[in-house]
Design a protein around this motif. Structure first.
Motif, PDB file in Angstrom:
ATOM      1  N   MET A  24      24.846   2.433  -9.510  1.00 49.65           N
ATOM      2  CA  MET A  24      24.712   3.743  -8.890  1.00 49.65           C
ATOM      3  C   MET A  24      23.629   3.692  -7.807  1.00 49.65           C
ATOM      4  O   MET A  24      22.713   2.875  -7.860  1.00 49.65           O
ATOM      5  N   TYR A  25      23.721   4.582  -6.842  1.00 53.24           N
ATOM      6  CA  TYR A  25      22.788   4.585  -5.721  1.00 53.24           C
ATOM      7  C   TYR A  25      21.692   5.630  -5.936  1.00 53.24           C
ATOM      8  O   TYR A  25      21.940   6.699  -6.505  1.00 53.24           O
ATOM      9  N   ASP A  26      20.475   5.302  -5.457  1.00 50.06           N
ATOM     10  CA  ASP A  26      19.379   6.247  -5.625  1.00 50.06           C
ATOM     11  C   ASP A  26      19.490   7.376  -4.597  1.00 50.06           C
ATOM     12  O   ASP A  26      20.330   7.352  -3.687  1.00 50.06           O
ATOM     13  N   LEU A  27      18.606   8.363  -4.757  1.00 48.10           N
ATOM     14  CA  LEU A  27      18.686   9.556  -3.919  1.00 48.10           C
ATOM     15  C   LEU A  27      18.427   9.243  -2.455  1.00 48.10           C
ATOM     16  O   LEU A  27      19.082   9.815  -1.561  1.00 48.10           O
ATOM     17  N   ASP A  28      17.488   8.330  -2.154  1.00 51.33           N
ATOM     18  CA  ASP A  28      17.199   7.989  -0.757  1.00 51.33           C
ATOM     19  C   ASP A  28      18.413   7.366  -0.073  1.00 51.33           C
ATOM     20  O   ASP A  28      18.709   7.672   1.099  1.00 51.33           O
ATOM     21  N   THR A  29      19.123   6.482  -0.796  1.00 51.32           N
ATOM     22  CA  THR A  29      20.334   5.865  -0.234  1.00 51.32           C
ATOM     23  C   THR A  29      21.380   6.927   0.064  1.00 51.32           C
ATOM     24  O   THR A  29      22.030   6.902   1.115  1.00 51.32           O
ATOM     25  N   ARG A  30      21.529   7.857  -0.836  1.00 50.88           N
ATOM     26  CA  ARG A  30      22.511   8.925  -0.643  1.00 50.88           C
ATOM     27  C   ARG A  30      22.140   9.789   0.568  1.00 50.88           C
ATOM     28  O   ARG A  30      23.005  10.162   1.360  1.00 50.88           O
ATOM     29  N   LYS A  31      20.852  10.089   0.700  1.00 61.62           N
ATOM     30  CA  LYS A  31      20.417  10.913   1.827  1.00 61.62           C
ATOM     31  C   LYS A  31      20.639  10.195   3.159  1.00 61.62           C
ATOM     32  O   LYS A  31      21.022  10.830   4.154  1.00 61.62           O
ATOM     33  N   ARG A  32      20.411   8.877   3.182  1.00 64.11           N
ATOM     34  CA  ARG A  32      20.642   8.121   4.428  1.00 64.11           C
ATOM     35  C   ARG A  32      22.109   8.156   4.825  1.00 64.11           C
ATOM     36  O   ARG A  32      22.445   8.313   6.016  1.00 64.11           O
ATOM     37  N   ALA A  33      22.981   8.024   3.861  1.00 62.87           N
ATOM     38  CA  ALA A  33      24.412   8.064   4.159  1.00 62.87           C
ATOM     39  C   ALA A  33      24.817   9.436   4.686  1.00 62.87           C
ATOM     40  O   ALA A  33      25.566   9.551   5.667  1.00 62.87           O
ATOM     41  N   LEU A  34      24.311  10.490   4.063  1.00 64.98           N
ATOM     42  CA  LEU A  34      24.647  11.834   4.516  1.00 64.98           C
ATOM     43  C   LEU A  34      24.039  12.129   5.888  1.00 64.98           C
ATOM     44  O   LEU A  34      24.619  12.885   6.677  1.00 64.98           O
ATOM     45  N   ALA A  35      22.897  11.508   6.175  1.00 63.27           N
ATOM     46  CA  ALA A  35      22.289  11.689   7.496  1.00 63.27           C
ATOM     47  C   ALA A  35      23.177  11.092   8.583  1.00 63.27           C
ATOM     48  O   ALA A  35      23.304  11.652   9.682  1.00 63.27           O
ATOM     49  N   LEU A  36      23.799   9.948   8.289  1.00 67.41           N
ATOM     50  CA  LEU A  36      24.721   9.334   9.256  1.00 67.41           C
ATOM     51  C   LEU A  36      25.927  10.241   9.486  1.00 67.41           C
ATOM     52  O   LEU A  36      26.398  10.382  10.617  1.00 67.41           O
ATOM     53  N   LEU A  37      26.430  10.861   8.421  1.00 66.25           N
ATOM     54  CA  LEU A  37      27.530  11.807   8.578  1.00 66.25           C
ATOM     55  C   LEU A  37      27.113  12.971   9.466  1.00 66.25           C
ATOM     56  O   LEU A  37      27.889  13.424  10.314  1.00 66.25           O
ATOM     57  N   ALA A  38      25.891  13.442   9.262  1.00 67.81           N
ATOM     58  CA  ALA A  38      25.392  14.568  10.051  1.00 67.81           C
ATOM     59  C   ALA A  38      25.264  14.214  11.523  1.00 67.81           C
ATOM     60  O   ALA A  38      25.330  15.092  12.395  1.00 67.81           O
ATOM     61  N   GLN A  39      25.096  12.907  11.822  1.00 65.29           N
ATOM     62  CA  GLN A  39      25.004  12.463  13.208  1.00 65.29           C
ATOM     63  C   GLN A  39      26.369  12.335  13.876  1.00 65.29           C
ATOM     64  O   GLN A  39      26.466  12.038  15.056  1.00 65.29           O
ATOM     65  N   GLY A  40      27.434  12.544  13.087  1.00 62.58           N
ATOM     66  CA  GLY A  40      28.775  12.512  13.656  1.00 62.58           C
ATOM     67  C   GLY A  40      29.598  11.298  13.282  1.00 62.58           C
ATOM     68  O   GLY A  40      30.754  11.183  13.703  1.00 62.58           O
ATOM     69  N   PHE A  41      29.024  10.376  12.518  1.00 59.83           N
ATOM     70  CA  PHE A  41      29.792   9.209  12.088  1.00 59.83           C
ATOM     71  C   PHE A  41      30.813   9.627  11.042  1.00 59.83           C
ATOM     72  O   PHE A  41      30.557  10.509  10.216  1.00 59.83           O
ATOM     73  N   SER A  42      31.975   8.981  11.041  1.00 58.26           N
ATOM     74  CA  SER A  42      33.011   9.278  10.052  1.00 58.26           C
ATOM     75  C   SER A  42      32.655   8.631   8.718  1.00 58.26           C
ATOM     76  O   SER A  42      31.795   7.744   8.649  1.00 58.26           O
ATOM     77  N   GLN A  43      33.315   9.081   7.658  1.00 56.98           N
ATOM     78  CA  GLN A  43      33.096   8.473   6.345  1.00 56.98           C
ATOM     79  C   GLN A  43      33.429   6.978   6.377  1.00 56.98           C
ATOM     80  O   GLN A  43      32.721   6.164   5.778  1.00 56.98           O
ATOM     81  N   ASN A  44      34.497   6.621   7.085  1.00 57.56           N
ATOM     82  CA  ASN A  44      34.884   5.218   7.172  1.00 57.56           C
ATOM     83  C   ASN A  44      33.806   4.404   7.883  1.00 57.56           C
ATOM     84  O   ASN A  44      33.460   3.287   7.471  1.00 57.56           O
ATOM     85  N   SER A  45      33.240   4.958   8.968  1.00 53.61           N
ATOM     86  CA  SER A  45      32.197   4.259   9.713  1.00 53.61           C
ATOM     87  C   SER A  45      30.932   4.086   8.873  1.00 53.61           C
ATOM     88  O   SER A  45      30.326   3.013   8.852  1.00 53.61           O
ATOM     89  N   VAL A  46      30.543   5.144   8.161  1.00 56.82           N
ATOM     90  CA  VAL A  46      29.350   5.064   7.316  1.00 56.82           C
ATOM     91  C   VAL A  46      29.561   4.042   6.204  1.00 56.82           C
ATOM     92  O   VAL A  46      28.659   3.274   5.857  1.00 56.82           O
ATOM     93  N   SER A  47      30.776   4.022   5.665  1.00 56.09           N
ATOM     94  CA  SER A  47      31.084   3.057   4.611  1.00 56.09           C
ATOM     95  C   SER A  47      30.931   1.627   5.110  1.00 56.09           C
ATOM     96  O   SER A  47      30.356   0.764   4.436  1.00 56.09           O
ATOM     97  N   LYS A  48      31.438   1.360   6.322  1.00 53.32           N
ATOM     98  CA  LYS A  48      31.342   0.013   6.878  1.00 53.32           C
ATOM     99  C   LYS A  48      29.892  -0.364   7.199  1.00 53.32           C
ATOM    100  O   LYS A  48      29.483  -1.510   7.027  1.00 53.32           O
ATOM    101  N   GLN A  49      29.111   0.603   7.664  1.00 55.50           N
ATOM    102  CA  GLN A  49      27.713   0.333   8.009  1.00 55.50           C
ATOM    103  C   GLN A  49      26.847   0.067   6.783  1.00 55.50           C
ATOM    104  O   GLN A  49      25.936  -0.762   6.821  1.00 55.50           O
ATOM    105  N   THR A  50      27.122   0.768   5.706  1.00 55.15           N
ATOM    106  CA  THR A  50      26.246   0.720   4.535  1.00 55.15           C
ATOM    107  C   THR A  50      26.785  -0.100   3.376  1.00 55.15           C
ATOM    108  O   THR A  50      26.032  -0.461   2.473  1.00 55.15           O
ATOM    109  N   GLY A  51      28.097  -0.364   3.384  1.00 59.16           N
ATOM    110  CA  GLY A  51      28.701  -1.061   2.248  1.00 59.16           C
ATOM    111  C   GLY A  51      28.975  -0.153   1.061  1.00 59.16           C
ATOM    112  O   GLY A  51      29.315  -0.621  -0.028  1.00 59.16           O
ATOM    113  N   ILE A  52      28.848   1.155   1.271  1.00 58.68           N
ATOM    114  CA  ILE A  52      29.081   2.134   0.210  1.00 58.68           C
ATOM    115  C   ILE A  52      30.526   2.622   0.307  1.00 58.68           C
ATOM    116  O   ILE A  52      31.039   2.850   1.401  1.00 58.68           O
TER     117      ILE A  52
END
Length: 258
Positions: free
Chosen positions: A1-29
């Motif tokens: 499972m991922y910690d809260l900071d990791t989750r917040k970083r992923a959601l921050a990328l979404l907020a910047q306009g990246f798609s879920q697929n793009s965030v997944s590729k960038q983070t490995g999540i």
């Protein structure tokens, strides 16, 4: 499972306009994990036994209905529930090794449903059985019963239908990830004296249960996807989505396995 900071970083990328697929590729999540965090960002406490929402004095829907709708689709396709002598039930969903993202998404959804229980993966030839034990799986999946699913009646409880009506694409995604696929067909045409090759994608869903195929096709109709039935021999086991607009809808909400 991922910690809260990791989750917040992923959601921050979404907020910047990246798609879920793009965030997944960038983070490995996995995309399923990122999608679930948009509903609940706090890490799940696996050391705290969670009550079953269906066994309460006032039964309620699961806390994360989107994750439930996805897991319901997986269960109806490649899942089964078995019991132990201690009265504990095991939910197992077979996921092909070829789709590691699907395996992660399945494990994440299962953990969301029973956060106090361990989810583990058992390697089999060509696949992994994503597994979790709980006394409450039959409460959450009342379709459980003796014998194979295609040999018995499969129907939704009213609360399940309400969840699928609210989260139809998650349910469709679960069924496609279990018993479906996205393929590319091709044909050739003579154009100006030159033979050209044309490719076009389509989705297939195959299941022996008439009831499960109807649950799938009814949900497709509800979201505006056109579909047809294709017979294999004399049995109409396959549902096909081939029209361009419908394939585009499926691509936007489901996409190929990964």
């Amino acid at each position: 499972m991922y910690d809260l900071d990791t989750r917040k970083r992923a959601l921050a990328l979404l907020a910047q306009g990246f798609s879920q697929n793009s965030v997944s590729k960038q983070t490995g999540i996995s995309r399923a994990a990122i999608r679930s965090w948009q509903t609940r960002i706090e890490p799940l406490d696996r050391n705290h036994a969670s009550a079953c929402p269906r066994c309460c004095d006032l039964p309620r829907d699961p806390e994360n209905p989107a994750a439930y709708a996805y897991l319901l689709g997986l269960y109806l396709g490649d899942g089964w529930i078995s019991s132990s002598r201690r009265g504990v039930y095991f939910l197992r969903i077979a996921c092909a090794d070829a789709w590691p993202g699907l395996i992660d998404a399945c494990a994440e959804a299962m953990q969301i449903m029973r956060p106090g229980n361990k989810v583990f993966r058992v390697q089999r030839q060509g696949c992994q059985n994503v597994t979790c034990h709980s006394k409450h799986w039959p409460c959450l999946f009342p379709q459980h019963g003796p014998g194979k699913k295609h040999d018995r009646k499969i129907a939704f409880e009213p609360w399940q239908q309400r969840i699928v009506d609210t989260h139809p694409w998650e349910f469709i995604r679960g069924l496609i990830h279990s018993d479906g696929c996205r393929i590319t067909n091709w044909t050739t045409r003579l154009v100006g004296g030159e033979r050209k090759r044309y490719e076009y994608p389509r989705y297939f869903f195959t299941n022996k249960s008439d009831d499960i195929r109807k649950l799938f096709s009814d949900t497709l109709t509800a979201v505006g996807v056109e579909w047809t039935t294709l017979a294999r021999g004399s049995s109409p086991l396959n549902i096909s989505v081939a029209r361009r607009a419908s394939v585009a809808l499926m691509d936007a909400h489901v996409g190929p396995k990964h």
